[in-house]
Design a protein around this motif. Structure first.
Motif, short mmCIF file in Angstrom:
data_model
loop_
_atom_site.label_atom_id
_atom_site.label_comp_id
_atom_site.label_asym_id
_atom_site.label_seq_id
_atom_site.Cartn_x
_atom_site.Cartn_y
_atom_site.Cartn_z
N THR A 94 -25.96 -30.97 -2.07
CA THR A 94 -26.76 -31.75 -1.14
C THR A 94 -26.04 -31.77 0.21
OG1 THR A 94 -25.66 -33.80 -1.80
CG2 THR A 94 -27.69 -33.22 -2.96
N GLN A 95 -26.78 -32.12 1.24
CA GLN A 95 -26.20 -32.16 2.58
C GLN A 95 -26.92 -33.20 3.42
OE1 GLN A 95 -27.08 -28.40 4.69
NE2 GLN A 95 -28.56 -27.98 3.07
N THR A 96 -26.37 -33.47 4.58
CA THR A 96 -27.05 -34.39 5.49
C THR A 96 -28.22 -33.65 6.14
OG1 THR A 96 -25.71 -33.80 7.41
CG2 THR A 96 -24.91 -35.62 6.01
N ALA A 138 -31.31 -33.00 0.70
CA ALA A 138 -30.64 -33.62 1.83
C ALA A 138 -30.94 -35.11 1.88
CB ALA A 138 -31.08 -32.96 3.13
N ALA A 176 -26.09 -38.56 0.80
CA ALA A 176 -26.12 -37.20 0.24
C ALA A 176 -25.17 -37.08 -0.96
CB ALA A 176 -25.74 -36.19 1.32
N PRO A 236 -30.22 -38.71 4.81
CA PRO A 236 -29.91 -39.02 6.21
C PRO A 236 -28.42 -39.19 6.52
CG PRO A 236 -31.73 -40.35 5.44
CD PRO A 236 -31.18 -39.67 4.25
N THR A 237 -27.63 -39.63 5.55
CA THR A 237 -26.20 -39.85 5.81
C THR A 237 -25.35 -39.11 4.78
OG1 THR A 237 -26.01 -41.79 4.37
CG2 THR A 237 -26.71 -42.18 6.67
N GLY A 238 -24.08 -38.91 5.11
CA GLY A 238 -23.17 -38.25 4.18
C GLY A 238 -23.00 -39.02 2.89
N LYS A 239 -22.93 -40.34 2.99
CA LYS A 239 -22.77 -41.18 1.79
C LYS A 239 -24.00 -41.07 0.89
CE LYS A 239 -21.25 -45.79 0.50
NZ LYS A 239 -20.84 -47.12 0.97
N HIS A 258 -28.87 -33.71 9.26
CA HIS A 258 -28.35 -33.11 10.49
C HIS A 258 -27.81 -31.71 10.20
CE1 HIS A 258 -28.59 -37.26 11.88
NE2 HIS A 258 -28.54 -36.78 13.12
N ARG A 259 -27.10 -31.59 9.09
CA ARG A 259 -26.54 -30.28 8.73
C ARG A 259 -27.66 -29.33 8.32
NH1 ARG A 259 -20.95 -29.20 6.25
NH2 ARG A 259 -21.03 -26.97 6.09
#
Length: 195
Positions: free
Chosen positions: A141-143, A103, A110, A105-108, A145-146
């Motif tokens: 991978t993921q954020t 993971a 990740a 912190p951000t989608g970008k 938060h997810r």
């Protein structure tokens, strides 16, 4: 003591804190100490040091084989992802049924992490080692938060009472973590887990 009085501000020696951040720092410090003291299943990495040519990268592999909490640092192009891919491959090979979460912190971040890891997993030397499995090739991978199951209310689904169901958690771009997210993450890491 100042740590036990709830007030808008906390004066602690030479520093003045907002109480909320002082409390978060205390909670995070407790979790770092807890994870640092954990004794995960030891992995003998000595047979795999040839996968890495740099002595510091070899030391990183050895440390992760022995401890639950590890930090890999370095500037751009120093081989952090290269080293991490080999560490993950060795752990996955050495510990049966390993559950891995990756993971950022951000989608970008990740997305960049996933692309970099997939490139590293396809490195010819690593492929020749026979350590790369279909599971690793398909690792997503993921954020954060997810990963933590945070919905719109920002309340994590996973926490101290219900820890994350993983054996290894890899966090990229950890310097981007704010205090609240770092505390939520560390509190959700189970005792047996490497991070």
């Amino acid at each position: 003591s100042s740590a036990q009085q709830i007030a808008p501000f906390v004066y602690d020696g030479q520093a003045l804190f907002l109480y909320r951040y002082f409390a978060l720092e205390q909670r995070l410090a407790q979790q770092v100490q807890r994870l640092y003291q954990q004794q995960p299943t030891t992995v003998d990495t000595s047979a795999y040091t040839s996968l890495l040519s740099d002595q510091y990268q070899q030391q990183a592999l050895q440390r992760v084989g022995q401890s639950a909490l590890n930090i890999i640092t370095g500037g751009p192009g120093t081989g952090k992802t290269y080293t991490l891919a080999r560490i993950v491959a060795v752990l996955n090979h050495s510990l049966p049924h390993l559950r891995i979460a990756m993971a950022a912190p951000t989608g970008k971040a990740a997305q960049r992490m996933q692309e970099a890891l997939q490139n590293s997993f396809n490195d010819p030397k690593l492929l020749e080692s026979g350590l790369i499995t279909d599971e690793l090739r398909n690792q997503t991978t993921q954020t954060l938060h997810r990963l933590l199951g945070m919905g719109n209310r920002q309340t994590p689904r996973f926490d101290q009472k219900q820890p994350l169901p993983y054996d290894v958690i890899v966090v990229d771009e950890a310097s981007m973590l704010d205090l609240n997210l770092a505390t939520a993450l560390f509190e959700a890491v189970p005792d047996h887990c490497r991070i």
